[in-house]
Structure formats: C-alpha cells, structure tokens
Design a protein around this motif. Structure first.
Motif, PDB file in Angstrom:
ATOM      1  N   SER A  48     -23.170   5.602   3.965  1.00 60.25           N
ATOM      2  CA  SER A  48     -22.127   6.632   3.951  1.00 60.25           C
ATOM      3  C   SER A  48     -20.850   6.099   3.306  1.00 60.25           C
ATOM      4  N   MET A  49     -20.453   4.876   3.683  1.00 55.95           N
ATOM      5  CA  MET A  49     -19.256   4.285   3.079  1.00 55.95           C
ATOM      6  C   MET A  49     -19.447   4.060   1.587  1.00 55.95           C
ATOM      7  N   SER A  52     -19.111   7.368  -0.194  1.00 57.43           N
ATOM      8  CA  SER A  52     -17.695   7.738  -0.256  1.00 57.43           C
ATOM      9  C   SER A  52     -16.969   6.917  -1.307  1.00 57.43           C
ATOM     10  N   SER A  55     -17.839   8.233  -4.740  1.00 61.57           N
ATOM     11  CA  SER A  55     -17.141   9.497  -4.984  1.00 61.57           C
ATOM     12  C   SER A  55     -15.669   9.262  -5.295  1.00 61.57           C
ATOM     13  N   LYS A  56     -15.035   8.376  -4.539  1.00 59.50           N
ATOM     14  CA  LYS A  56     -13.615   8.112  -4.762  1.00 59.50           C
ATOM     15  C   LYS A  56     -13.389   7.391  -6.084  1.00 59.50           C
ATOM     16  N   THR A  59     -13.567  10.073  -8.671  1.00 56.34           N
ATOM     17  CA  THR A  59     -12.338  10.864  -8.636  1.00 56.34           C
ATOM     18  C   THR A  59     -11.176  10.100  -9.255  1.00 56.34           C
TER      19      THR A  59
END
Length: 195
Positions: A48-49, A52, A55-56, A59
């Motif tokens: 999960s980390m 994330s 994704s970051k 972005t």
C-alpha cells in the motif's frame, strides 16, 4: 533369583509418548500461522505504501511539468506584454503627432476660408452678370472630396471597410491574440467645414 529380576527391572526404559510429536507439530503449525498472518499484514502495508509512493511520484512529475510549462508561458506572455507596451507607446506618439497635424490643418483651412468667401461672392456676381451658372460651392467640393478619399481608404483598409457597428466587436473578440494591431485610424474629420 530375586536379584536377577531386580536387575532386569532397573535396566528397562519407558516407551516414548506418541502424543509428543503431534503436539510439537501442532505448535509449529500454530506458530507458522501466526507468523504468516503477521508477514502478510506487513506485506500488505508495504504494498500500500509503495502504491501511494508511485502515485505521488507520478503526481509530482506532472506538477513539475505543469510548473515548467507555466513558467515558459509566463515568460512568453511577459515578452508579448512588453511588445504590446512598446507598440502602444509608438501608437500613442503617432496619435499625438497626427492630432497636432490635424489641428494645424484645421486652423489653416479656417484661415483659408475666411479669405475665400469674398472672392467667391465676386466670382458669383460676375458669372451671374454674364448669364453663367454658378460654380459648385466649396462645401459641395469638400464633401465630394471627402467621400472619394474615404472610399479609397476603405478599399485599402479592412478595418475601415467593416461597418462601424462591427469594428469594436471584431477587434475585441474575433481577432486572435497573436494578430497584429489594427491599422491606425485616420485623423478626425475637419472642423468648421466651409459652406
């Protein structure tokens, strides 16, 4: 005899409990289950980390690209604004010069007409005494000249050729941002035209 029986009894070992291997195996299975559950929970948390983080990072990359584009666009617009400012100064200077010239020409026209009236009246009297028709008035000649000049200007200038009601809308919304500024308008219509 009795001593021999006692000796045999002392050397005989007890048989292993058959339940011990099963209990040991069960304990190991239970421990494996606990550790596996903990490992899977930890793995899920790490995945999960990681998701994330990916994704970051994506972005962040998009934001940096957008920031660079905005910086480039800002520089382009500032350059265009500076160019527009220079053009405005040039047009304002030309406008002031033409306004001064128009005022000077209007003054000369008024001065010239003040001396024209007496000459025109004498010519009209002479032609009338000879039975000749009067010449076209000065005002009629001025009006005809203005119509001809404006028609020639409209044929050369798309801005002047457009109807006056559409000029403002065309310059304000229809022209693209990169379009050159419209052609300069001519001087104001002369004041105090002759009769």
């Amino acid at each position: 005899m009795a001593s021999r029986v006692f000796s045999n009894a002392s050397t005989t070992t007890a048989a292993p409990d058959p339940c011990i291997p099963a209990l040991t195996s069960l304990s190991l299975v239970s421990e494996l289950s606990r550790e596996t559950t903990a490992m899977l929970s930890h793995t899920s948390s790490l995945l999960s980390m990681h998701a994330s983080l990916i994704s970051k990072r994506s972005t962040l990359q998009d934001l940096r690209a957008e920031r660079n584009w905005l910086a480039s666009e800002r520089a382009r617009l500032l350059e265009a604004l500076a160019s527009v400012g220079e053009d405005r100064k040039r047009v304002e200077a030309a406008e002031r010069q033409i306004e001064a010239e128009v005022e000077e020409e209007e003054r000369k026209l008024r001065d010239g007409r003040s001396g024209y009236a007496g000459v025109r009246e004498h010519v009209d009297e002479l032609r009338d005494s000879l039975g000749l028709e009067k010449l076209p008035s000065l005002q009629a000649q001025l009006d005809e000249q203005e119509r001809s000049l404006r028609a020639a200007q409209r044929s050369l200038s798309p801005v002047l050729a457009a109807p006056s009601s559409k000029r403002g809308r065309t310059s304000a919304s229809a022209e693209p941002a990169s379009a050159p500024p419209p052609a300069k308008r001519r001087g104001r219509k002369g004041k105090g035209r002759g009769e």
